[in-house]
Design a protein around this motif. Structure first.
Motif, PDB file in Angstrom:
ATOM      1  N   ASP A 269       5.177 -10.737  -4.994  1.00 49.07           N
ATOM      2  CA  ASP A 269       5.193 -11.845  -5.939  1.00 49.07           C
ATOM      3  C   ASP A 269       3.779 -12.191  -6.423  1.00 49.07           C
ATOM      4  O   ASP A 269       3.397 -13.365  -6.489  1.00 49.07           O
ATOM      5  N   ILE A 270       3.014 -11.143  -6.756  1.00 48.99           N
ATOM      6  CA  ILE A 270       1.656 -11.356  -7.266  1.00 48.99           C
ATOM      7  C   ILE A 270       1.227 -10.126  -8.052  1.00 48.99           C
ATOM      8  O   ILE A 270       1.664  -8.992  -7.760  1.00 48.99           O
ATOM      9  N   ALA A 271       0.405 -10.325  -9.071  1.00 46.30           N
ATOM     10  CA  ALA A 271      -0.115  -9.196  -9.855  1.00 46.30           C
ATOM     11  C   ALA A 271      -1.270  -8.540  -9.100  1.00 46.30           C
ATOM     12  O   ALA A 271      -2.194  -9.228  -8.635  1.00 46.30           O
ATOM     13  N   LEU A 272      -1.227  -7.219  -8.990  1.00 49.41           N
ATOM     14  CA  LEU A 272      -2.293  -6.464  -8.330  1.00 49.41           C
ATOM     15  C   LEU A 272      -3.225  -5.807  -9.337  1.00 49.41           C
ATOM     16  O   LEU A 272      -4.368  -5.481  -9.002  1.00 49.41           O
TER      17      LEU A 272
ATOM     18  N   VAL B 280       4.303   0.688  -8.348  1.00 47.99           N
ATOM     19  CA  VAL B 280       3.357  -0.432  -8.344  1.00 47.99           C
ATOM     20  C   VAL B 280       4.072  -1.721  -8.723  1.00 47.99           C
ATOM     21  O   VAL B 280       3.862  -2.776  -8.103  1.00 47.99           O
ATOM     22  N   SER B 281       4.929  -1.671  -9.737  1.00 45.76           N
ATOM     23  CA  SER B 281       5.672  -2.860 -10.164  1.00 45.76           C
ATOM     24  C   SER B 281       6.574  -3.362  -9.040  1.00 45.76           C
ATOM     25  O   SER B 281       6.700  -4.586  -8.824  1.00 45.76           O
ATOM     26  N   ARG B 282       7.177  -2.436  -8.330  1.00 40.82           N
ATOM     27  CA  ARG B 282       8.041  -2.817  -7.207  1.00 40.82           C
ATOM     28  C   ARG B 282       7.240  -3.528  -6.122  1.00 40.82           C
ATOM     29  O   ARG B 282       7.688  -4.522  -5.539  1.00 40.82           O
TER      30      ARG B 282
ATOM     31  N   PHE C  27       0.489   4.147  -0.598  1.00 37.61           N
ATOM     32  CA  PHE C  27      -0.178   5.364  -1.068  1.00 37.61           C
ATOM     33  C   PHE C  27      -0.309   5.352  -2.597  1.00 37.61           C
ATOM     34  O   PHE C  27      -1.345   5.732  -3.145  1.00 37.61           O
ATOM     35  N   THR C  28       0.746   4.928  -3.266  1.00 36.92           N
ATOM     36  CA  THR C  28       0.720   4.891  -4.729  1.00 36.92           C
ATOM     37  C   THR C  28      -0.282   3.858  -5.227  1.00 36.92           C
ATOM     38  O   THR C  28      -1.068   4.127  -6.148  1.00 36.92           O
ATOM     39  N   PHE C  29      -0.255   2.661  -4.630  1.00 35.58           N
ATOM     40  CA  PHE C  29      -1.208   1.621  -5.018  1.00 35.58           C
ATOM     41  C   PHE C  29      -2.647   2.068  -4.790  1.00 35.58           C
ATOM     42  O   PHE C  29      -3.517   1.864  -5.650  1.00 35.58           O
ATOM     43  N   GLU C  30      -2.916   2.690  -3.650  1.00 36.57           N
ATOM     44  CA  GLU C  30      -4.279   3.138  -3.333  1.00 36.57           C
ATOM     45  C   GLU C  30      -4.774   4.142  -4.359  1.00 36.57           C
ATOM     46  O   GLU C  30      -5.924   4.062  -4.829  1.00 36.57           O
ATOM     47  N   ALA C  31      -3.928   5.093  -4.740  1.00 37.08           N
ATOM     48  CA  ALA C  31      -4.326   6.098  -5.729  1.00 37.08           C
ATOM     49  C   ALA C  31      -4.567   5.457  -7.089  1.00 37.08           C
ATOM     50  O   ALA C  31      -5.548   5.773  -7.785  1.00 37.08           O
TER      51      ALA C  31
ATOM     52  N   ALA D  70       6.796  -7.062   4.777  1.00 41.48           N
ATOM     53  CA  ALA D  70       6.010  -7.458   3.602  1.00 41.48           C
ATOM     54  C   ALA D  70       5.915  -6.367   2.556  1.00 41.48           C
ATOM     55  O   ALA D  70       5.523  -6.636   1.422  1.00 41.48           O
ATOM     56  N   LEU D  71       6.307  -5.133   2.919  1.00 46.07           N
ATOM     57  CA  LEU D  71       6.151  -4.008   1.998  1.00 46.07           C
ATOM     58  C   LEU D  71       7.491  -3.355   1.717  1.00 46.07           C
ATOM     59  O   LEU D  71       8.329  -3.212   2.615  1.00 46.07           O
ATOM     60  N   PRO D  72       7.702  -2.925   0.476  1.00 45.37           N
ATOM     61  CA  PRO D  72       8.948  -2.226   0.164  1.00 45.37           C
ATOM     62  C   PRO D  72       9.020  -0.858   0.834  1.00 45.37           C
ATOM     63  O   PRO D  72      10.104  -0.402   1.198  1.00 45.37           O
ATOM     64  N   SER D  73       7.866  -0.170   0.965  1.00 43.10           N
ATOM     65  CA  SER D  73       7.819   1.138   1.625  1.00 43.10           C
ATOM     66  C   SER D  73       6.365   1.534   1.830  1.00 43.10           C
ATOM     67  O   SER D  73       5.464   0.995   1.177  1.00 43.10           O
TER      68      SER D  73
END
Length: 314
Positions: free
Chosen positions: A52-55, A44-46, A15-19, A7-10
């Motif tokens: 397939d959803i905006a965060l 984040v865009s990746r 870590f990037t999203f959380e920050a 479900a995750l690219p990496s």
């Protein structure tokens, strides 16, 4: 784990999203991660494309979490907190030292914890305490600490709360101030209240109602530790939370300014997040604090039975 990997690219994307969510700003997140803002934006865009959803919703001033983003951020925050706790416990076991973090008022820390630090170290020689201090009334989240002292009604879905004592307030002053101002029978009335700026109820009104004396002057501070210190120095009459001033009442350095107290419907608890691992050392520290506070209340009740504390009935 297999489903999460798919479900995750990496893991870096988490870590990037959380920050980014924590700071609400890609540039600040980039500084925290030591990368460029463009790299944060791409990661984040990746992640958004992969899910397939905006965060986030983007604006010139920063970013805001969408509803889906909030769900993911809350889950990641709990997960990261658990990982940090586990890593800390592993390190503590390796070096033989435990760290316990406490969210307390500056008043409680200054006037209750500090006089007991020698006794605490004897009881817990391998424990280091870290303090998150609150200057005014006890409030705020306890997300980043092991224990927080709060006036709440009890446990809830997120917190496990252990009862300490009811919220009890007693007008207090130094023995010299009480004697020189004739509180309780001599000719010169008390003239000064020492107030906490965001406290309820009105301290002057409570003292006047209890003692039939009008207070003509007041000092107002935003930090309760200073309020108690001013009372210790004989500057006037303050309203004392028993859980903070019990030590000084027991020692006789402060005395009740009359045989009157007020018990509210709030209850003092030591709370912890349910999501945090339940470390035995945290439970031991919690139980020690409660035991010492109970001893204070029992001693004050013996010294001043006219107050009607009756701690054995709490």
């Amino acid at each position: 784990m297999t489903n999460m990997r798919r479900a995750l690219p990496s893991m870096n994307s988490l870590f990037t999203f959380e920050a980014a969510a924590r700071f609400g700003n890609f540039s600040k997140a980039a500084g925290d991660l030591n990368v460029t803002p463009a790299a944060v934006s791409r990661m984040v865009s990746r992640l958004e494309e992969h899910l397939d959803i905006a965060l986030f919703t983007r604006s010139a001033g920063g970013v805001l979490l969408t509803e889906s983003g909030r769900v993911l951020f809350d889950a990641i925050s709990r997960g990261f907190s658990g990982i940090e706790d586990a890593l800390r416990e592993i390190e503590e076991r390796r070096i033989g030292v435990h760290t316990v973090s406490l969210s307390l008022s500056t008043g409680f820390t200054t006037h209750w914890m500090m006089p007991r630090m020698a006794a605490f170290k004897i009881q817990f020689p391998a424990v280091d305490l870290r303090f998150q201090l609150i200057m005014g009334a006890l409030a705020g989240p306890i997300d980043d600490v092991d224990l927080g002292m709060r006036f709440v009604q009890g446990s809830d879905d997120r917190h496990e709360a252990t009862f300490v004592m009811p919220e009890i307030l007693i007008p207090i002053c130094s023995p010299d101030y009480k004697n020189s101002h004739g509180i309780g029978g001599m000719e010169q009335a008390a003239d000064t209240t020492i107030n906490l700026s965001d406290a309820e109820p009105n301290w002057s009104s409570l003292f006047s109602a209890a003692n039939g004396e009008e207070m003509t002057n007041s000092m107002i501070f935003s930090d309760y530790a200073i309020v108690v210190q001013a009372a210790l120095l004989g500057q006037g009459v303050a309203l004392g939370w028993l859980n903070v001033v019990g030590h000084w009442l027991r020692a006789g350095t402060l005395v009740p300014a009359g045989e009157h107290l007020m018990q509210t419907n709030r209850r003092c608890h030591l709370s912890r997040l349910r999501d945090k691992p339940k470390r035995p050392i945290v439970t031991e520290v919690r139980d020690w604090i409660i035991s010492e506070l109970t001893e204070d209340a029992m001693a004050v009740d013996r010294l001043y039975p006219g107050l009607g504390l009756v701690p054995h009935n709490w």
